[in-house]
Design an enzyme around this catalytic site. Structure first.
Site, PDB file in Angstrom:
ATOM      1  N   HIS A   1       0.838  -1.208   0.000  1.00 42.18           N
ATOM      2  CA  HIS A   1       0.000   0.000   0.000  1.00 42.18           C
ATOM      3  C   HIS A   1       0.874   1.259   0.000  1.00 42.18           C
ATOM      4  CE1 HIS A   1      -3.672   2.310   1.473  1.00 42.18           C
ATOM      5  NE2 HIS A   1      -2.685   3.165   1.661  1.00 42.18           N
ATOM      6  N   GLU A   2       1.811   1.314   0.940  1.00 45.72           N
ATOM      7  CA  GLU A   2       2.644   2.509   1.047  1.00 45.72           C
ATOM      8  C   GLU A   2       3.571   2.670  -0.153  1.00 45.72           C
ATOM      9  OE1 GLU A   2       1.599   4.432   3.162  1.00 45.72           O
ATOM     10  OE2 GLU A   2       0.540   3.046   4.492  1.00 45.72           O
TER      11      GLU A   2
ATOM     12  N   HIS B   1       1.918   4.619  -2.818  1.00 45.32           N
ATOM     13  CA  HIS B   1       2.058   6.052  -2.542  1.00 45.32           C
ATOM     14  C   HIS B   1       3.451   6.553  -2.935  1.00 45.32           C
ATOM     15  CE1 HIS B   1      -1.767   6.059  -0.698  1.00 45.32           C
ATOM     16  NE2 HIS B   1      -1.409   5.493   0.442  1.00 45.32           N
TER      17      HIS B   1
END
Length: 250
Positions: free
Chosen positions: A150-151, A154
């Site tokens: 997920h990160e 980003h």
């Protein structure tokens, strides 16, 4: 495919904004080598004395401090071990690492940190410092894998699109993409949480729910209604933008 993001791009979930893991500082603890703390029989004796009320107030305070240091040290060791394994063997994480490096980013164990977090997040991303994994909230190796993936979405968005994390549309778009592509919204995860009421659209509902919660944490967001509106405005283009993947694999 154009390098221009399909809406304005966005950012993170276990986040806080601006693309940052808004974790409060953990309670201050003295710098102590855990190996110097009581262990074995002596630690068992102190634990029994604490539980049965045979410690003085001062001894109880010291015991609680020692126990907290031990717990955080154990959490850190477990998180670091799982982080190293995931970065070495997870197909998703290795793919994202390669894609980030192809566009000029640099991600390694040196800018992926395990730490104690006071707010209830699994992790976060900061454009200057890298990725935070909250060692006290990541429940398993697979949870860490989803969190790191997920990160890393980003991280990818920030590197490729130069995201303005205070722009709610940018933030919402990256949150949608991160939840969609990381695997955290796959069917089994939602079933285990008891949140998959409708099998046909469970993945989309999960990604939208998580994006709204993350945008609500942005200092520039007034309330849930505004977060919902912004997520809905960018939903179609951002959900369907699977870069750097060809499609949604997890």
């Amino acid at each position: 495919m154009s390098d221009k993001p399909t809406e304005t791009v966005s950012v993170s979930e276990s986040v806080a904004t601006p693309a940052v893991a808004a974790t409060e500082p953990a309670p201050s603890l003295p710098v102590v080598n855990p190996s110097s703390l009581p262990s074995g029989f002596e630690w068992w004796r102190q634990t029994m004395a604490y539980k049965t009320g045979f410690m003085s107030a001062e001894e109880s305070v010291q015991y609680e401090q020692d126990r907290l240091i031990k717990e955080r040290y154990a959490e850190c060791l477990s998180c670091e071990k799982n982080k190293q394994w995931v970065m070495a063997y997870s197909p998703t994480v290795r793919f994202m690492k390669d894609q980030i490096e192809k566009i000029g980013g640099d991600i390694s164990s040196n800018n992926v940190f395990c730490d104690h977090c006071d707010d209830f997040k699994a992790g976060g991303f900061h454009p200057k410092y890298g990725i935070l994994v909250c060692q006290n909230h990541v429940k398993s190796r697979s949870h860490l894998e989803d969190t790191l993936a997920h990160e890393m979405v980003h991280y990818y968005d920030n590197t490729k699109f130069k995201v303005d994390w205070m722009n709610l549309k940018h933030h919402a778009c990256s949150e949608i993409r991160a939840s969609t592509l990381s695997g955290e919204c796959r069917m089994m995860n939602e079933l285990m949480k008891g949140k998959l009421a409708r099998l046909t659209r469970g993945h989309q509902e999960c990604a939208k729910r998580r994006a709204i919660l993350s945008v609500m944490a942005n200092p520039g967001c007034k309330d849930e209604a505004q977060a919902t509106q912004v997520v809905n405005e960018v939903w179609d283009s951002c959900f369907n933008d699977t870069r750097p993947f060809d499609t949604i694999y997890r």
